[in-house]
Write an enzyme that holds these catalytic residues in place. Structure first.
Site, PDB file in Angstrom:
ATOM      1  N   LYS A   1      70.135   5.336 -38.413  1.00  0.00           N
ATOM      2  CA  LYS A   1      70.740   4.969 -37.138  1.00  0.00           C
ATOM      3  C   LYS A   1      72.009   4.165 -37.385  1.00  0.00           C
ATOM      4  CE  LYS A   1      68.638   3.484 -32.769  1.00  0.00           C
ATOM      5  NZ  LYS A   1      67.597   2.577 -32.235  1.00  0.00           N
TER       6      LYS A   1
HETATM    7  O1  G3P Z   1      66.183   1.426 -29.055  1.00  0.00           O
HETATM    8  C1  G3P Z   1      67.234   1.141 -28.243  1.00  0.00           C
HETATM    9  C2  G3P Z   1      66.982   1.083 -26.749  1.00  0.00           C
HETATM   10  O2  G3P Z   1      66.000   1.959 -26.332  1.00  0.00           O
HETATM   11  C3  G3P Z   1      66.931  -0.290 -26.197  1.00  0.00           C
HETATM   12  O3  G3P Z   1      66.340  -0.402 -24.930  1.00  0.00           O
HETATM   13  O4  G3P Z   1      65.409  -1.719 -23.047  1.00  0.00           O
HETATM   14  O5  G3P Z   1      66.458  -2.903 -25.020  1.00  0.00           O
HETATM   15  O6  G3P Z   1      67.860  -1.656 -23.386  1.00  0.00           O
HETATM   16  P1  G3P Z   1      66.528  -1.738 -24.069  1.00  0.00           P
END
Ligand code: G3P
Length: 214
Positions: free
Chosen positions: A83
């Protein structure tokens, strides 16, 4: 639509894996920090549970270091996907790793041109963050829609991985648009199977049966 779980927690990964419909896992430095464990060690543990793609984010910000760290992470298991952020250095690292047959997941995508550029560089996955755009009053699913159109216009193979999914409506919108993959927290995975009429209908069926035959 492929379903990944967005976590670095082994109990959550096992629980989702046991449902029988889990295709992969995404992790990020914040999720690893929550677990308080060495990143490499945890990735090895996750890859013992899940055979599908497991995204491992690099911490480096500069091209050469990103490539080095990406190769190191890719050496952990065959199903590791490296990633990288959708920066200029990330784009170059994506091209270098892709050319060597290492799959990449390009993360922190907030506008569609980032997605087009990394597709040209051979990215395996692009991760547009829906919830974080909604948080600043922009339209997260509109970004998924734009990327779908661009990829279909030019036949790019990069898979759209809808990320930062906060609730089942996000999933529904992504599925209708045609996102290839969604990465979802365990709580939301469970919510995908919930409806109050399912619960009340089940209660009524059992009550009627017990009344007649008990
Ligand atoms: O893995 C990255 C992403 O899914 C993060 O989600 O909820 O932290 O914006 P969030």
């Amino acid at each position: 639509m492929e379903l990944y779980i967005d976590t670095a927690n082994l109990d959550e990964i096992r629980e989702a894996h046991d449902l029988g419909v889990l295709d992969g896992v995404t992790t990020n430095p914040s999720l690893i920090a929550k677990e308080g464990i060495d990143y490499g060690k945890r990735l090895g543990e996750i890859c013992e549970i899940v055979s599908g793609p497991v995204s491992a984010e690099v911490l480096a910000l500069e091209y050469a270091e990103m490539v080095k760290e990406g190769k190191m992470r890719a050496g952990i298991a065959d199903n590791i996907v490296v990633k990288l952020p959708v920066t200029v250095d990330g784009l170059k690292a994506c091209k270098a790793l892709s050319d060597e047959g290492i799959r990449t997941n390009m993360t922190l995508c907030f506008q569609s041109m980032q997605a087009m550029m990394v597709a040209k560089a051979g990215a395996y996955l692009i991760s547009p963050f829906i919830g974080r755009l909604d948080d600043i009053s922009q339209d997260g699913t509109e970004l998924i829609s734009q990327i779908r159109t661009i990829y279909d216009n030019y036949g790019y193979d990069t898979k759209i991985l809808a990320a930062s999914i906060r609730h089942p409506k996000h999933m529904l919108e992504c599925a209708l648009i045609g996102a290839d993959v969604a990465t979802v927290p365990l709580k939301v995975i469970k919510q995908l199977m919930q409806h109050p009429l399912t619960d009340s209908g089940l209660k009524t069926f059992l009550a009627d049966y017990n009344k007649a035959f008990a």
